[in-house]
Write an enzyme that holds these catalytic residues in place. Sequence first.
Site, PDB file in Angstrom:
ATOM      1  CD  GLU A 102     -89.439 -23.476  36.763  1.00 45.02           C
ATOM      2  OE1 GLU A 102     -88.506 -22.703  36.611  1.00 45.02           O
ATOM      3  OE2 GLU A 102     -89.632 -24.330  37.538  1.00 45.02           O
ATOM      4  CD  GLU A 140     -85.290 -26.339  36.914  1.00 43.83           C
ATOM      5  OE1 GLU A 140     -84.249 -26.298  37.782  1.00 43.83           O
ATOM      6  OE2 GLU A 140     -85.672 -25.940  35.908  1.00 43.83           O
ATOM      7  CB  CYS A 176     -74.390 -41.592  50.274  1.00 47.76           C
ATOM      8  SG  CYS A 176     -75.887 -42.594  49.969  1.00 47.76           S
ATOM      9  NE  ARG A 219     -83.378 -24.683  43.697  1.00 44.14           N
ATOM     10  CZ  ARG A 219     -83.965 -23.906  42.745  1.00 44.14           C
ATOM     11  NH1 ARG A 219     -85.420 -23.922  42.811  1.00 44.14           N
ATOM     12  NH2 ARG A 219     -83.362 -23.501  41.547  1.00 44.14           N
ATOM     13  CB  CYS A 255     -76.384 -39.142  46.161  1.00 44.83           C
ATOM     14  SG  CYS A 255     -76.129 -39.564  47.938  1.00 44.83           S
ATOM     15  CE  LYS A 271     -81.703  -9.753  47.676  1.00 46.33           C
ATOM     16  NZ  LYS A 271     -80.791 -10.773  47.497  1.00 46.33           N
ATOM     17  CG  PHE A 272     -82.279  -8.843  42.605  1.00 50.05           C
ATOM     18  CD1 PHE A 272     -83.064  -7.777  42.955  1.00 50.05           C
ATOM     19  CD2 PHE A 272     -81.247  -9.008  43.298  1.00 50.05           C
ATOM     20  CE1 PHE A 272     -83.072  -7.108  43.884  1.00 50.05           C
ATOM     21  CE2 PHE A 272     -81.083  -7.762  44.440  1.00 50.05           C
ATOM     22  CZ  PHE A 272     -81.790  -7.088  44.829  1.00 50.05           C
TER      23      PHE A 272
HETATM   24  C1  GLA Z   1     -85.535 -23.391  37.915  1.00 45.94           C
HETATM   25  C2  GLA Z   1     -86.383 -23.735  39.099  1.00 45.94           C
HETATM   26  C3  GLA Z   1     -87.071 -22.659  39.606  1.00 45.94           C
HETATM   27  C4  GLA Z   1     -86.239 -21.316  39.503  1.00 45.94           C
HETATM   28  C5  GLA Z   1     -85.725 -21.035  38.140  1.00 45.94           C
HETATM   29  C6  GLA Z   1     -85.256 -19.646  38.337  1.00 45.94           C
HETATM   30  O1  GLA Z   1     -86.343 -23.392  36.570  1.00 45.94           O
HETATM   31  O2  GLA Z   1     -87.211 -25.124  38.611  1.00 45.94           O
HETATM   32  O3  GLA Z   1     -87.410 -23.086  41.033  1.00 45.94           O
HETATM   33  O4  GLA Z   1     -85.124 -21.479  40.446  1.00 45.94           O
HETATM   34  O5  GLA Z   1     -84.937 -22.354  37.551  1.00 45.94           O
HETATM   35  O6  GLA Z   1     -84.786 -19.630  36.652  1.00 45.94           O
HETATM   36 ZN    ZN Z   2     -77.232 -41.455  48.327  1.00 49.32          ZN
END
Ligand code: GLA
Ligand code: ZN
Length: 666
Positions: A306, A149, A156, A110, A154, A355-356
């Site tokens: 977060e 985030e 390209c 991502r 890039c 998941k963890f």
């Molecule tokens: C970042 C991302 C979240 C997640 C957390 C995990 O802050 O924005 O999507 O991946 O890290 O710590």
């Molecule tokens: Zn590009």
Amino acid sequence: MEHTQLLHGGDYNPEQWLDRPDILEQDLQLMKKAHVNVVTLGVFSWSLLEPEEGVYHLDWLADIIHRLYQHGIHTILATPSAARPAWMAKKYPEVRRVRPDRVRELYRRRQNYCYSSPLFREKVRAVDEQLARRFGQDPAVILWHISNEMGGDCHCPLCQAEFRRWLQHRYGSLEALNKAWNSRFWSHDFSDWEEIESPAPQGEDCLQGLTLDWKRFVSDRHIDFFRFERDVIRAIVPQAKFTANLMYRFHDIDYHDLARELDVVSWDNYPTWHKATETVEQTALDTAMMHDLFYSLKGKPFLMMESSPSFTNWQPVSKQKRPGVAMLSALQAVAHGSDSVCYFQWRASRGGEEKFHGAVIGHDGREDARPFRETAQVGAALEQLAPATGTSRPRQAAIVHDWPNMWALEGSAGPRNAGLGYWKELACHYNALARAGITVDFVGQDSSLEGYGLVVVPMLYLLREEFAQKLCDFARQGGTVVVSEWTGVVDESDLCWLGDTPHGLTRLLGLRRTEIDGMYDGEFRRCLPVEGAVPALPATRAGVLCEVAALEESDPAQVLLTYTEDYFAGCPAVAVHRFGQGRAYYLASRFEPKFYDALYASLTREAGLQPASPWPLPKGVLATRRDGLLFLQNCNDSPVSVSGVELPGYGTAVWADRDGSLQRLL
Ligand code: GLA
Ligand code: ZN
């Protein structure tokens, strides 16, 4: 976005649970129990929002937003641009990023889209417009969260072309560009814009003006992309407010520039608590430094978007927060100016990369599990702290932290290519000030210095002429300036200033740099106070880089500490110089923490800066102010007592100023 309560909640990813209505129902019940009043939805929902090109499914999201709202829970709505669906990456390769080695990525992970691709922008526009039309007027939606985030770069062909356009705009001519990059060295003069390429491991990697401009360009591209998404939504929802979630010590984007485009700054806070090499107080100070940076970007409350209620799964070793540390960390954010405590994520995923990762609800789904219990306690405490909402912080001291400086400093070869420790330098000053209970802001070279009593200039290698002038004016009018080693070396193109350095500051400091010597790790030079010097400062050791300075002939500085070893024995290690109504301190090297404690204890007194706490504090207790409020936090795992108040291990106490006296709020 108006709120009268601190926000509590976090990233909610119900798209993983749509086939489990029982779980969605439990989420709602548990959110109520945990005093949750906000969730962030839609951060990674694109493949569900647009499962096929041009086919949009928004009903599931509307259902969730409205069910939550009926129970008093608002939504921060994210655009899904951070993670695009597989169909798009397959059909339109140009949306995938090209790495520095010029290899185009396959579909993966991502936050790796090409921000220059017109096609990607069209796809983002289409889905964002769907969201804006459907939810723009919805009272449940209090804030828009653009992407996630943002970062990376890039390489390209589209981005190369944009880079050349950006350079043409910056320099106007190749002649000016060649001059700014000093490209004649090694015969690197460019004679056609098309010859210019982004830095690459198998290509140009040591034309430092190019590298610095590439970083500026990438930062501008991200900001441009943010603006693009924001304006798509704003065109449909003129009253919408926007944030983006920023990160710890982040390099890729000049956050001073980005912050100008945001309505509210937010950031994702994941300290590594309980490191083997660090006390909880040290981790708390490191985190506090970030909170203060994020507050300062707009000079107003931010959101902690977060955090983890327990642990993360991406650090080398995943350590659980000890009992009480979740509360300490949550209230620390509020103490430093956050109007929220939010988590990633509400419920742990069953599969995939995270998941963890600690979540409020674990795989066992139990409300008697520690993360849930502690989260509910945090929620209750935040309700008691409602008076903190929206309050600002006093202006006392500012530390200069500037992205182009950091890029240039770290991108330059010499005088130390390993372990320059820029952030360590900032921390030397910050920690001493924070431990003294002084409120610290972080400013850039474009920021105003008005209202501060003290400005600290650590390793401001890239120093712009106008800022040097601003510092001189600040001191002339009565301010105190502290300038560290390796300051005022190059201009904004990373071209060395000619003549005496620190450029523009030699009259302010009453001295000039003559040399700089690199120290190996663990190598130090002893420094002793000059007898009778005021202020009296302790003996200390100098390391990392040792500058050698010569006093100006007319109006020299007064030397406070001298080196006592090596060929520069007898040269100033620390000096002070009166300038107009104020004064300037010069630090020739990096010293021990106790030195900074003594320095700032003395000069904050001299500058008339009031410590946050009216009482002396035991070791490991940190004091912070928001207007009208005093926070004391005990970073020790055992109780301490302050002015008759017992603070349990990791405990926080909060007082409100009422009619001239302090009344306990928490
Ligand atoms: C970042 C991302 C979240 C997640 C957390 C995990 O802050 O924005 O999507 O991946 O890290 O710590
Ligand atoms: Zn590009």
